[in-house]
Write an enzyme that holds these catalytic residues in place. Structure first.
Site, PDB file in Angstrom:
ATOM      1  CB  CYS A  96      29.508  42.641  43.960  1.00  0.00           C
ATOM      2  SG  CYS A  96      30.410  43.308  42.549  1.00  0.00           S
ATOM      3  CB  CYS A 103      32.465  49.913  32.395  1.00  0.00           C
ATOM      4  SG  CYS A 103      33.973  50.464  33.225  1.00  0.00           S
ATOM      5  CB  CYS A 110      35.839  43.376  31.711  1.00  0.00           C
ATOM      6  SG  CYS A 110      34.403  43.818  32.721  1.00  0.00           S
ATOM      7  N   GLY A 153      30.980  49.327  35.929  1.00  0.00           N
ATOM      8  CA  GLY A 153      31.367  50.727  36.001  1.00  0.00           C
ATOM      9  C   GLY A 153      32.678  51.000  36.705  1.00  0.00           C
ATOM     10  CB  SER A 209      41.820  46.600  38.136  1.00  0.00           C
ATOM     11  OG  SER A 209      40.670  46.290  38.898  1.00  0.00           O
ATOM     12  CG  ASN A 285      35.132  34.567  36.554  1.00  0.00           C
ATOM     13  OD1 ASN A 285      35.193  33.423  36.967  1.00  0.00           O
ATOM     14  ND2 ASN A 285      35.357  35.614  37.316  1.00  0.00           N
ATOM     15  CB  CYS A 328      35.262  39.136  38.512  1.00  0.00           C
ATOM     16  SG  CYS A 328      35.451  39.087  40.265  1.00  0.00           S
TER      17      CYS A 328
HETATM   18  N1  SAH Z   1      36.075  49.308  37.273  1.00  0.00           N
HETATM   19  C1  SAH Z   1      36.533  48.686  38.484  1.00  0.00           C
HETATM   20  C2  SAH Z   1      35.578  47.624  39.003  1.00  0.00           C
HETATM   21  C3  SAH Z   1      35.403  46.533  38.027  1.00  0.00           C
HETATM   22  S1  SAH Z   1      35.292  44.866  38.212  1.00  0.00           S
HETATM   23  C4  SAH Z   1      37.893  48.072  38.250  1.00  0.00           C
HETATM   24  O1  SAH Z   1      38.364  48.072  37.117  1.00  0.00           O
HETATM   25  O2  SAH Z   1      38.509  47.629  39.217  1.00  0.00           O
HETATM   26  C5  SAH Z   1      36.175  44.150  39.501  1.00  0.00           C
HETATM   27  C6  SAH Z   1      37.368  43.291  39.050  1.00  0.00           C
HETATM   28  O3  SAH Z   1      37.044  42.210  38.169  1.00  0.00           O
HETATM   29  C7  SAH Z   1      38.409  44.128  38.332  1.00  0.00           C
HETATM   30  O4  SAH Z   1      39.669  43.831  38.863  1.00  0.00           O
HETATM   31  C8  SAH Z   1      38.290  43.607  36.919  1.00  0.00           C
HETATM   32  O5  SAH Z   1      39.425  43.872  36.155  1.00  0.00           O
HETATM   33  C9  SAH Z   1      38.031  42.155  37.150  1.00  0.00           C
HETATM   34  N2  SAH Z   1      37.527  41.443  35.958  1.00  0.00           N
HETATM   35  C10 SAH Z   1      36.886  41.969  34.905  1.00  0.00           C
HETATM   36  N3  SAH Z   1      36.568  41.007  34.006  1.00  0.00           N
HETATM   37  C11 SAH Z   1      37.020  39.853  34.521  1.00  0.00           C
HETATM   38  C12 SAH Z   1      36.962  38.504  34.068  1.00  0.00           C
HETATM   39  N4  SAH Z   1      36.365  38.160  32.925  1.00  0.00           N
HETATM   40  N5  SAH Z   1      37.508  37.555  34.865  1.00  0.00           N
HETATM   41  C13 SAH Z   1      38.082  37.900  36.049  1.00  0.00           C
HETATM   42  N6  SAH Z   1      38.158  39.137  36.512  1.00  0.00           N
HETATM   43  C14 SAH Z   1      37.631  40.122  35.769  1.00  0.00           C
END
Ligand code: SAH
Length: 346
Positions: A96, A103, A110, A153, A209, A285, A328
């Site tokens: 990953c 970001c 997140c 990002g 997302s 998470n 994530c």
């Molecule tokens: N910017 C991109 C990639 C980011 S992260 C995006 O938004 O898709 C990949 C995934 O993890 C995204 O779906 C994001 O929303 C999710 N994510 C972010 N924080 C998280 C958390 N604390 N627990 C679970 N998923 C999370």
């Protein structure tokens, strides 16, 4: 000094079979220096070394999770930091990668969003994560066959660099990855999704997302979401499918009491009608100060059942690397109390 990895493989600074040798050293052998490229004449190696550098990173640290995932913390040449995560499974190895330092999307649940935006990564800083992780794990770069742009990002806001990185990953003389095993995840930017649909030589997979089927909830958890309505995002997803013929994945992080209600599952199923899609439910998470908690297993199951009963193709993502702060949404440059090692000395 330029970073060699920032170049498209077809414009590497040598011609013909010398270029093929150079590419082989970089992407097949994972050579760490020009000096290691023993079948290139010494004067060529010296010249390359004067103009180019191979390594985008000043320092690399790792945090190992008990489940086998490894968080890689990279310090770039300007001192900024970002992370990648290596996830070995029984049948495959996945990486990953990040596309930015921090970001700008600022999703409330997140940890990377809470850091704010640092800067875009260059193509070589993105691809370099693959080479560094392979080196750190003692495997050949091409053994990393699955890649997700899901680290720090928003890839569609660093569009050109991410596209060039993807072309390097897929290039047969570079990493030679299969387009079916490369996934770009976006917070949901309709313009970027349409642009991606038009990159027909690329054909990588798309994940969106979504995280909520209703505007009120989505804007609460994705404050920048007000710029693009769910209606526009879904329209872009449909166009993407019409153009590419590909299935679209929707990510849905399960936030207790926020987006996990059964009426939301029903609305989500409604949004997906007529679209070939897959829904990936992600248990949230946790991280310090997020203010959210994950839905329970039972709640996630109930949401899952509600979707499945409506014919939605759905799965639950197994969390990896939680104890290493590598799951994530946990990527925020923290070193939890797990075994940390400096690659240089490992
Ligand atoms: N910017 C991109 C990639 C980011 S992260 C995006 O938004 O898709 C990949 C995934 O993890 C995204 O779906 C994001 O929303 C999710 N994510 C972010 N924080 C998280 C958390 N604390 N627990 C679970 N998923 C999370």
């Amino acid at each position: 000094m330029r970073l060699l990895l920032d170049l498209h493989p077809d414009s590497y600074p040598l011609e013909g079979f010398r270029r093929r040798q150079l590419l082989e050293w970089v992407f097949v052998q994972g050579a760490g220096s020009f000096d290691a490229m023993t079948n290139l004449p010494a004067d060529l190696r010296a010249k390359l070394g004067e103009e180019y550098t191979l390594n985008p990173f000043r320092e690399i640290e790792t945090v190992r999770s008990t489940d086998g995932s490894v968080k890689y913390l990279f310090t770039l040449h300007d001192g900024r930091q970002m992370e990648a995560v290596y996830m070995p499974y029984l049948d495959r190895r996945t990486i990953c990668v990040s596309t930015m330092v921090g970001c700008p999307a600022k999703c409330a649940f997140c940890a990377t969003g809470a850091m704010g935006f640092g800067r875009n990564l260059t193509p070589g800083e993105i691809v370099g994560q693959v080479l560094a992780v392979a080196g750190g794990e003692g495997i050949a770069p091409r053994e990393l066959r699955n890649l997700v742009f899901m680290g720090m990002g928003e890839p569609l806001l660093n569009y050109d660099h991410t596209m060039l990185a993807a072309r390097i990953l897929l290039h047969p003389q570079a990493l030679g990855m299969s387009k079916r095993r490369v996934t770009l995840s976006t917070v949901g930017l309709p313009k970027g999704i349409r642009r991606l649909a038009a990159e027909d030589d690329l054909g990588i997979k798309l994940a969106i997302s979504l995280h909520a089927p209703d505007e009120e909830t989505r804007q609460r958890i994705i404050p920048t979401g007000h710029r693009n309505s769910i209606v526009e995002i879904m329209a872009a997803a449909r166009e993407y499918q019409a153009t590419t013929g590909r299935r679209v994945t929707f990510e849905y992080s399960m936030l207790r009491g926020v987006n996990d209600q059964l009426w939301q599952a029903r609305e989500l199923a409604g949004l997906l009608r007529g679209l070939v899609s897959h829904v990936n439910l992600i248990p949230m998470n946790p991280w310090d100060g997020s203010g959210f908690e994950s839905s329970t297993e039972e709640e996630i199951q109930a949401f899952y059942d509600e979707l499945e009963a409506r014919g939605v193709d759905v799965s639950v993502r197994r969390s990896r690397g939680k104890d290493a702060g590598a799951a994530c949404g946990q990527l925020a440059l923290k070193r939890p109390d797990a075994v940390t090692g400096n690659i240089a000395s490992a």
